[in-house]
Structures are given as C-alpha cells and as structure tokens.
Write a protein that holds these residues in place. Structure first.
Motif, PDB file in Angstrom:
ATOM      1  N   CYS A 258     -27.837 -13.259  78.148  1.00  0.00           N
ATOM      2  CA  CYS A 258     -29.065 -12.821  78.823  1.00  0.00           C
ATOM      3  C   CYS A 258     -30.150 -12.453  77.814  1.00  0.00           C
ATOM      4  O   CYS A 258     -31.302 -12.897  77.929  1.00  0.00           O
ATOM      5  CB  CYS A 258     -28.771 -11.632  79.730  1.00  0.00           C
ATOM      6  SG  CYS A 258     -27.851 -12.039  81.235  1.00  0.00           S
ATOM      7  N   PHE A 259     -29.804 -11.665  76.829  1.00  0.00           N
ATOM      8  CA  PHE A 259     -30.790 -11.239  75.831  1.00  0.00           C
ATOM      9  C   PHE A 259     -31.253 -12.416  74.983  1.00  0.00           C
ATOM     10  O   PHE A 259     -32.430 -12.512  74.635  1.00  0.00           O
ATOM     11  CB  PHE A 259     -30.214 -10.141  74.948  1.00  0.00           C
ATOM     12  CG  PHE A 259     -29.932  -8.863  75.684  1.00  0.00           C
ATOM     13  CD1 PHE A 259     -30.479  -8.629  76.934  1.00  0.00           C
ATOM     14  CD2 PHE A 259     -29.123  -7.883  75.138  1.00  0.00           C
ATOM     15  CE1 PHE A 259     -30.233  -7.461  77.634  1.00  0.00           C
ATOM     16  CE2 PHE A 259     -28.862  -6.704  75.820  1.00  0.00           C
ATOM     17  CZ  PHE A 259     -29.427  -6.487  77.074  1.00  0.00           C
ATOM     18  N   LEU A 260     -30.322 -13.311  74.656  1.00  0.00           N
ATOM     19  CA  LEU A 260     -30.687 -14.502  73.902  1.00  0.00           C
ATOM     20  C   LEU A 260     -31.653 -15.370  74.697  1.00  0.00           C
ATOM     21  O   LEU A 260     -32.550 -16.006  74.139  1.00  0.00           O
ATOM     22  CB  LEU A 260     -29.433 -15.299  73.544  1.00  0.00           C
ATOM     23  CG  LEU A 260     -29.614 -16.637  72.818  1.00  0.00           C
ATOM     24  CD1 LEU A 260     -30.323 -16.428  71.493  1.00  0.00           C
ATOM     25  CD2 LEU A 260     -28.269 -17.315  72.602  1.00  0.00           C
ATOM     26  N   GLY A 261     -31.494 -15.353  76.032  1.00  0.00           N
ATOM     27  CA  GLY A 261     -32.370 -16.140  76.896  1.00  0.00           C
ATOM     28  C   GLY A 261     -33.699 -15.496  77.186  1.00  0.00           C
ATOM     29  O   GLY A 261     -34.436 -15.962  78.064  1.00  0.00           O
ATOM     30  N   GLY A 262     -34.030 -14.413  76.473  1.00  0.00           N
ATOM     31  CA  GLY A 262     -35.340 -13.810  76.612  1.00  0.00           C
ATOM     32  C   GLY A 262     -35.444 -12.744  77.670  1.00  0.00           C
ATOM     33  O   GLY A 262     -36.551 -12.281  77.981  1.00  0.00           O
ATOM     34  N   VAL A 263     -34.314 -12.328  78.260  1.00  0.00           N
ATOM     35  CA  VAL A 263     -34.355 -11.269  79.263  1.00  0.00           C
ATOM     36  C   VAL A 263     -34.586  -9.938  78.566  1.00  0.00           C
ATOM     37  O   VAL A 263     -33.898  -9.617  77.591  1.00  0.00           O
ATOM     38  CB  VAL A 263     -33.034 -11.227  80.066  1.00  0.00           C
ATOM     39  CG1 VAL A 263     -33.068 -10.096  81.095  1.00  0.00           C
ATOM     40  CG2 VAL A 263     -32.796 -12.561  80.751  1.00  0.00           C
ATOM     41  N   ASP A 264     -35.537  -9.175  79.060  1.00  0.00           N
ATOM     42  CA  ASP A 264     -35.829  -7.868  78.481  1.00  0.00           C
ATOM     43  C   ASP A 264     -34.678  -6.917  78.764  1.00  0.00           C
ATOM     44  O   ASP A 264     -34.273  -6.765  79.925  1.00  0.00           O
ATOM     45  CB  ASP A 264     -37.121  -7.315  79.083  1.00  0.00           C
ATOM     46  CG  ASP A 264     -37.668  -6.124  78.308  1.00  0.00           C
ATOM     47  OD1 ASP A 264     -36.889  -5.204  77.997  1.00  0.00           O
ATOM     48  OD2 ASP A 264     -38.882  -6.124  78.020  1.00  0.00           O
ATOM     49  N   PRO A 265     -34.096  -6.285  77.746  1.00  0.00           N
ATOM     50  CA  PRO A 265     -32.974  -5.367  77.984  1.00  0.00           C
ATOM     51  C   PRO A 265     -33.341  -4.179  78.860  1.00  0.00           C
ATOM     52  O   PRO A 265     -32.453  -3.524  79.405  1.00  0.00           O
ATOM     53  CB  PRO A 265     -32.589  -4.916  76.569  1.00  0.00           C
ATOM     54  CG  PRO A 265     -33.779  -5.189  75.711  1.00  0.00           C
ATOM     55  CD  PRO A 265     -34.424  -6.390  76.317  1.00  0.00           C
ATOM     56  N   PHE A 266     -34.640  -3.889  79.005  1.00  0.00           N
ATOM     57  CA  PHE A 266     -35.075  -2.791  79.858  1.00  0.00           C
ATOM     58  C   PHE A 266     -35.489  -3.268  81.248  1.00  0.00           C
ATOM     59  O   PHE A 266     -35.907  -2.485  82.082  1.00  0.00           O
ATOM     60  CB  PHE A 266     -36.241  -2.045  79.200  1.00  0.00           C
ATOM     61  CG  PHE A 266     -35.883  -1.458  77.864  1.00  0.00           C
ATOM     62  CD1 PHE A 266     -35.088  -0.328  77.779  1.00  0.00           C
ATOM     63  CD2 PHE A 266     -36.312  -2.057  76.687  1.00  0.00           C
ATOM     64  CE1 PHE A 266     -34.748   0.216  76.548  1.00  0.00           C
ATOM     65  CE2 PHE A 266     -35.977  -1.524  75.445  1.00  0.00           C
ATOM     66  CZ  PHE A 266     -35.189  -0.384  75.385  1.00  0.00           C
TER      67      PHE A 266
END
Length: 327
Positions: A258-266
């Motif tokens: 998810c984070f690698l795919g550009g999803v904001d962790p917040f």
C-alpha cells in the motif's frame, strides 16, 4: 487539494512504471529463465493471495486506520468454508454445499470486519489496538477449532478455483483482477468510496459536512473483511487445506504494498491502480531473486530496503516540487 492529489498520483504511477520496466530489464539480462511462460505463470498464481489481502488492507488505510487482522480473518473464513464442506460430505460435497460454504465464509469475514469497524467507530479506540485484539481473538479461535492442525479433504472441483485456468489465465488471477476492478469503481464512483477519502483526510470535517462517519467506518471495515474472506477462499483452494497461520507472513507485506503504491500512511490519498503496480513490482522482485538462487529472507530484506528508498525519494521529490512553487 484535488489538483495536488492528481499530481501526486501521476508522479507515483510514472515512477512505479519506470522502476518496473527497469527491474524487468535487469532480471531478463541476468537470467534467461525470467522472460519465460513458466515464470510468468508462476507469478500469476502467486500474486492473487497477496493482492487480495492488500486490497483488504487498502480501505482501512485510506480511511486513516489499519486492519492487522486481515490474514486471520482470511483464515477463519476459510475454516468456515472447510467446515461446511466437511459437514456436507467432504470430498463428495456438491456444488450447492460449496455455495453455502462460500456464503458462510463471506459472512464470517464481513462480521469480523464489521465488529472491528464498529468498535473503532463508536468507541473511539485506535484502529491498531482494535484490529490487534481481533487478530488475537481470531487466531485463538482458529487454533481452538482446529487444535492447531490442518483441515483437508475437499471435492476435486475446489482445486479448479486454486489451480485452474480460463483461456490460459489462472482462475485466482481472474478473481484478483475482478476484485481490483470492483475496488477501483467503488473508490472512484460511489459515495462511500468518496467518504473513505474524506474520512482519511479529516474525520471531523467529514462529520461536520453531514456524513455519518461512524456508519461509514463500520462499512469500510466490513468490506475489508469481505475481501479477506475472498482471499481465504482462494488460499484454501490453492493449498487444498486450511490452517490457522496460512499467509501470516503477508500481513506486513500488504502494508508495504500500500505504501509503495503511494497510499498515504495517514489516510486520504491513494489509488487502486498504483497499488496494483506496487504488487506487480514486489512479485517481480521476489520471482527474479528466486531465479537467481537468492535466499527467501534476502528477498524480504530487499522489499524493506526498497520501501525505505521509495520514502526517501518521495520526500526529496516533495521538497523539490514545493521549492518550485515558492520560486
């Protein structure tokens, strides 16, 4: 904010595509077994399990939360299906029994996700704590029901769901691509999908805008549980057995994807297609390193190192764009 979101997504997609092409070229030059039908077939079979669990993780993260119970929700859903098949005749169970088992598995997954979401929404407890408690509960329940062993002995037609193909495309991959399409439409074209982004951006502002945020959060986690159940069904069909702990190692990798795919962790930012690209990159890295004879643990280390590198590059890119705007 919308313009910034589009710019960010465009940069992420472009960067992921460039990196994917570079990785493919590198592995194709390193080993002649990479660009083969056998290797691509292997990747197509392995990708859906992680992919479905990542989609289950995506919605809670977009809403500013997290669902640490994704793998054990998948396991308990698979156990529900296995129980129905065993009660319905085991290897001799018919398609009607299987359909009933699938319905129960989906219901169990939705229930686990719905309970998690309701507790998060109505008690105000942090999603990490609530989903961790649900993970522990589901793991303990699964161990109690199975006594720590495997459940196997399913009808032959179940194997088709895990190993069959249609027009040369593995059935699990078709299921995963259909799930990607559904998630893409859901997030981009439905009120709840729009609310998911809004809640992740600012839950209080969303509530003041007239959206029932508690109901929305409950539904978000319910849908996450449904996707977990689908993953559990595919995993049961692929392994031809169910055991508590199947896919446990996928948990942190779903967050990584998810984070690698550009999803904001917040929360508040992210797109399904970017996450799909990230999953393909991770699978290509894993398969390429495996063909080179690298240790499986080295592949995991490379994934983590890659994520760190991506975060650093995004930080530098963000400051570069902000610097240009201030000029």
């Amino acid at each position: 904010m919308i313009a910034a979101w589009k710019d960010r997504i465009g940069a992420d997609v472009l960067g992921l595509l460039v990196f994917l092409i570079a990785v493919i070229v590198l592995f194709s030059m390193t080993t002649d077994r990479f660009l083969t039908a056998a290797n691509f077939g292997s990747m197509a079979v392995q990708l859906p399990e992680l992919g479905l669990l990542t989609l289950a993780m995506l919605l809670p993260i977009l809403s500013g939360g997290l669902n640490l119970a994704v793998t054990f929700t998948a396991n308990i859903s698979g156990l529900a299906l296995a129980w129905v098949l065993q009660m319905g005749g085991g290897p001799d169970a018919g398609p009607v029994v299987f359909a009933l088992g699938v319905a129960l598995a989906l219901s169990v997954g939705a229930l686990a996700g719905g309970v998690t979401g309701a507790v998060v929404a109505y008690s105000g407890a942090h999603p990490i704590l609530v989903s961790l408690a649900m993970m522990i509960f589901l793991r303990g329940l699964g161990e109690f029901l199975t006594r720590g062993g495997d459940i196997s002995g399913f009808p032959d037609y179940v194997a088709f769901l895990g190993h069959g193909s249609i027009l040369g495309i593995p059935v699990p991959l078709l299921v995963f691509l259909a799930a990607v399409a559904v998630w893409h439409v859901f997030l981009g074209r439905t009120p709840l999908g729009f609310s998911t982004y809004m809640i992740g951006s600012n839950v209080e502002a969303t509530r003041y805008s007239g959206i029932n945020t508690k109901r929305a959060i409950t539904l978000i986690y319910t849908l996450s549980g449904l996707m977990c159940a689908l993953a559990g069904i595919i995993m049961m069909a692929r392994f031809n057995s169910v055991r508590v702990g199947h896919g446990e190692a996928y948990l942190l990798i779903t967050v990584l994807a998810c984070f690698l795919g550009g999803v904001d962790p917040f929360g508040g930012f992210g797109r399904v297609m970017s996450v799909l690209l990230a999953l393909v990159i991770l699978q290509v890295l894993s398969s390429g390193l495996n063909l080179l004879g690298a240790n499986q643990h080295l592949g995991t280390a490379v994934w983590g190192l890659f994520l760190i590198g991506v975060m650093v590059l995004r930080h530098l890119w963000k400051h570069r764009v902000e610097g240009r705007k201030n000029e």
